[in-house]
Design a protein around this motif. Structure first.
Motif, PDB file in Angstrom:
ATOM      1  N   UNK A  28       0.848  -1.179   0.000  1.00  0.00           N
ATOM      2  CA  UNK A  28       0.000   0.000   0.000  1.00  0.00           C
ATOM      3  C   UNK A  28       0.898   1.248   0.000  1.00  0.00           C
ATOM      4  N   UNK A  29       0.289   2.381  -0.311  1.00  0.00           N
ATOM      5  CA  UNK A  29       1.063   3.614  -0.498  1.00  0.00           C
ATOM      6  C   UNK A  29       1.864   4.010   0.743  1.00  0.00           C
ATOM      7  N   UNK A  30       1.336   3.692   1.916  1.00  0.00           N
ATOM      8  CA  UNK A  30       2.000   4.081   3.160  1.00  0.00           C
ATOM      9  C   UNK A  30       3.422   3.547   3.273  1.00  0.00           C
ATOM     10  N   UNK A  31       3.691   2.400   2.648  1.00  0.00           N
ATOM     11  CA  UNK A  31       5.029   1.808   2.726  1.00  0.00           C
ATOM     12  C   UNK A  31       6.062   2.673   1.993  1.00  0.00           C
ATOM     13  N   UNK A  32       5.630   3.291   0.882  1.00  0.00           N
ATOM     14  CA  UNK A  32       6.519   4.214   0.158  1.00  0.00           C
ATOM     15  C   UNK A  32       6.944   5.342   1.102  1.00  0.00           C
ATOM     16  N   UNK A  33       5.971   5.825   1.876  1.00  0.00           N
ATOM     17  CA  UNK A  33       6.265   6.931   2.798  1.00  0.00           C
ATOM     18  C   UNK A  33       7.210   6.490   3.907  1.00  0.00           C
ATOM     19  N   UNK A  34       7.005   5.280   4.414  1.00  0.00           N
ATOM     20  CA  UNK A  34       7.897   4.772   5.469  1.00  0.00           C
ATOM     21  C   UNK A  34       9.321   4.615   4.950  1.00  0.00           C
ATOM     22  N   UNK A  35       9.456   4.118   3.721  1.00  0.00           N
ATOM     23  CA  UNK A  35      10.791   3.964   3.136  1.00  0.00           C
ATOM     24  C   UNK A  35      11.444   5.328   2.958  1.00  0.00           C
ATOM     25  N   UNK A  36      10.674   6.270   2.403  1.00  0.00           N
ATOM     26  CA  UNK A  36      11.219   7.616   2.172  1.00  0.00           C
ATOM     27  C   UNK A  36      11.648   8.259   3.490  1.00  0.00           C
ATOM     28  N   UNK A  37      10.865   8.047   4.526  1.00  0.00           N
ATOM     29  CA  UNK A  37      11.195   8.627   5.839  1.00  0.00           C
ATOM     30  C   UNK A  37      12.489   8.010   6.370  1.00  0.00           C
ATOM     31  N   UNK A  38      12.652   6.704   6.170  1.00  0.00           N
ATOM     32  CA  UNK A  38      13.859   6.021   6.649  1.00  0.00           C
ATOM     33  C   UNK A  38      15.099   6.509   5.885  1.00  0.00           C
ATOM     34  N   UNK A  39      14.923   6.745   4.569  1.00  0.00           N
ATOM     35  CA  UNK A  39      16.024   7.253   3.749  1.00  0.00           C
ATOM     36  C   UNK A  39      16.446   8.623   4.261  1.00  0.00           C
ATOM     37  N   UNK A  40      15.468   9.455   4.563  1.00  0.00           N
ATOM     38  CA  UNK A  40      15.717  10.812   5.034  1.00  0.00           C
ATOM     39  C   UNK A  40      16.473  10.782   6.364  1.00  0.00           C
ATOM     40  N   UNK A  41      16.039   9.852   7.219  1.00  0.00           N
ATOM     41  CA  UNK A  41      16.668   9.681   8.520  1.00  0.00           C
ATOM     42  C   UNK A  41      18.144   9.330   8.346  1.00  0.00           C
ATOM     43  N   UNK A  42      18.450   8.408   7.398  1.00  0.00           N
ATOM     44  CA  UNK A  42      19.840   8.031   7.111  1.00  0.00           C
ATOM     45  C   UNK A  42      20.635   9.229   6.656  1.00  0.00           C
ATOM     46  N   UNK A  43      20.058   9.998   5.698  1.00  0.00           N
ATOM     47  CA  UNK A  43      20.842  11.067   5.093  1.00  0.00           C
ATOM     48  C   UNK A  43      21.116  12.170   6.109  1.00  0.00           C
ATOM     49  N   UNK A  44      20.216  12.344   7.077  1.00  0.00           N
ATOM     50  CA  UNK A  44      20.471  13.377   8.082  1.00  0.00           C
ATOM     51  C   UNK A  44      21.532  12.917   9.068  1.00  0.00           C
ATOM     52  N   UNK A  45      21.761  11.588   9.139  1.00  0.00           N
ATOM     53  CA  UNK A  45      22.787  11.071  10.037  1.00  0.00           C
ATOM     54  C   UNK A  45      24.167  11.089   9.381  1.00  0.00           C
ATOM     55  N   UNK A  46      24.156  11.173   8.019  1.00  0.00           N
ATOM     56  CA  UNK A  46      25.439  11.163   7.332  1.00  0.00           C
ATOM     57  C   UNK A  46      26.115  12.518   7.426  1.00  0.00           C
ATOM     58  N   UNK A  47      27.425  12.502   7.194  1.00  0.00           N
ATOM     59  CA  UNK A  47      28.199  13.753   7.276  1.00  0.00           C
ATOM     60  C   UNK A  47      27.713  14.728   6.207  1.00  0.00           C
ATOM     61  N   UNK A  48      27.843  16.048   6.470  1.00  0.00           N
ATOM     62  CA  UNK A  48      27.373  17.034   5.506  1.00  0.00           C
ATOM     63  C   UNK A  48      28.063  16.911   4.139  1.00  0.00           C
ATOM     64  N   UNK A  49      29.273  16.318   4.109  1.00  0.00           N
ATOM     65  CA  UNK A  49      29.959  16.154   2.825  1.00  0.00           C
ATOM     66  C   UNK A  49      29.207  15.196   1.904  1.00  0.00           C
ATOM     67  N   UNK A  50      28.479  14.213   2.523  1.00  0.00           N
ATOM     68  CA  UNK A  50      27.664  13.305   1.720  1.00  0.00           C
ATOM     69  C   UNK A  50      26.300  13.947   1.565  1.00  0.00           C
ATOM     70  N   UNK A  51      26.197  14.985   0.775  1.00  0.00           N
ATOM     71  CA  UNK A  51      24.948  15.747   0.736  1.00  0.00           C
ATOM     72  C   UNK A  51      23.796  14.930   0.187  1.00  0.00           C
ATOM     73  N   UNK A  52      22.648  15.161   0.720  1.00  0.00           N
ATOM     74  CA  UNK A  52      21.441  14.471   0.225  1.00  0.00           C
ATOM     75  C   UNK A  52      20.808  15.322  -0.850  1.00  0.00           C
ATOM     76  N   UNK A  53      20.193  14.668  -1.844  1.00  0.00           N
ATOM     77  CA  UNK A  53      19.589  15.450  -2.919  1.00  0.00           C
ATOM     78  C   UNK A  53      18.227  15.953  -2.486  1.00  0.00           C
TER      79      UNK A  53
END
Ligand code: AMP
Ligand code: ZN
Ligand code: FE
Ligand code: FE
Length: 286
Positions: free
Chosen positions: A261-286
């Motif tokens: 269901x569509x909600x899973x796309x949102x959960x994945x996207x949220x998890x990706x965002x969480x990862x990118x905010x934990x990474x160093x600023x040099x590994x910029x997220x798009x």
């Protein structure tokens, strides 16, 4: 549950028969609203699929399916939301390509030594721009008249233990999870089937696993419910998809039947965002 997204699809960028954009068109025609292209060990089809998905109004998340193992068996790991231009990922693709190409050569040689008239070019024709694999050899075997269809090629020759089966060396499942995470993605255990105990899932969670593919054509409804409970218990995202290759019996029927269901796309996207905010600023997220 309304299935809106198919998160397991293959194209000519690995061993599917349709181009990345044609796969997206099939997904849209099946009435789905979102997709991920998860080619084996390659993200070469991502840009084309993403563009076509946008044109069709489909929600898209990048993906890959890595072949890995734990020393005893092959384990596939899906990755979602990763950066398709990540250097380590591309280095992995190039290495894997060489290994897989040599393996296709060896399988053709094996068939020839068994007395079958098949040429390497026939197999490479099917590989095209893809990631060399057994399905390409199987299709060449059909062309050469050795077997009537792909299923028979696997049954009689290419399945594990078959006369022309050559194992492929794969990296450790923990390394696969780490690679996906380093590219900014969420790692998901693909079609676990009968094989995984709670204990093993716990170990994979500690290694950074973010999800389990619970809905898949190879899973019975009992297995699907079992893995849904496991995912819940370990706080893992339950994903699903058809594993469409565009050539296998049941592929077309599977589109729209296997997914999330569509909600899973949102959960994945949220998890990706969480990862990118934990990474160093040099590994910029798009
Ligand atoms: P490889 O990565 O070269 O070992 O090939 C594995 C791929 O072969 C899987 O991802 C499937 O696409 C395909 N495959 C495996 N078993 C079968 C089968 N029995 N019939 C058709 N395709 C198969
Ligand atoms: Zn495949
Ligand atoms: Fe797989
Ligand atoms: Fe697959």
């Amino acid at each position: 549950m309304t299935i809106a997204a198919d998160l397991h699809l293959h194209s000519t960028a690995s061993d599917g028969v349709l181009s990345p954009s044609a796969v997206m068109r099939r997904v849209a025609a099946a009435g789905l609203r979102a997709a991920s292209l998860t080619d084996h060990d390659s993200m070469e089809g991502t840009e084309e699929a993403h563009q076509e998905a946008e044109r069709l109004g489909l929600n898209f998340i990048s993906g890959i399916e890595l072949s890995a193992g734990d020393g005893r068996r092959e384990i596939h790991v899906l990755g979602y939301g990763l950066d398709p231009r990540h250097e380590a990922l591309d280095a992995h693709r190039r290495r894997t390509y060489d290994v897989r190409r040599r393996r296709v050569l060896a399988m053709v040689e094996r068939l020839r030594s068994l007395g079958h008239d098949i040429r390497l070019e026939q197999a490479l024709d099917h590989v095209g721009d893809g990631m060399p694999g057994r399905p390409h050899v199987a299709r060449a075997m059909v062309d050469a008249g050795i077997v009537p269809d792909v299923a028979e090629a696997f049954r009689s020759f290419l399945a594990e233990g078959g006369a022309a089966f050559i194992p492929k060396p794969v990296f450790h499942v923990h390394e696969a999870i780490a690679l996906i995470r380093s590219a900014g993605g969420v790692a998901v255990l693909a079609h676990p089937g009968q094989h995984f105990t709670d204990h093993e899932i716990a170990a994979l969670s500690r290694a950074g696993l973010g999800g389990i593919e619970v809905r898949h054509p190879s899973h019975s409804s009992e297995l699907e419910s079992y893995y849904r409970r496991v995912a819940e218990r370990f706080g893992l995202i339950a994903t699903g998809g058809s594993d469409y290759h565009g050539a296998r019996e049941g592929d077309e029927h599977a589109l729209g039947q296997y997914g999330v269901e569509m909600g899973v796309m949102e959960r994945l996207a949220a998890r990706v965002k969480q990862h990118s905010s934990l990474r160093k600023p040099t590994c910029h997220a798009s």
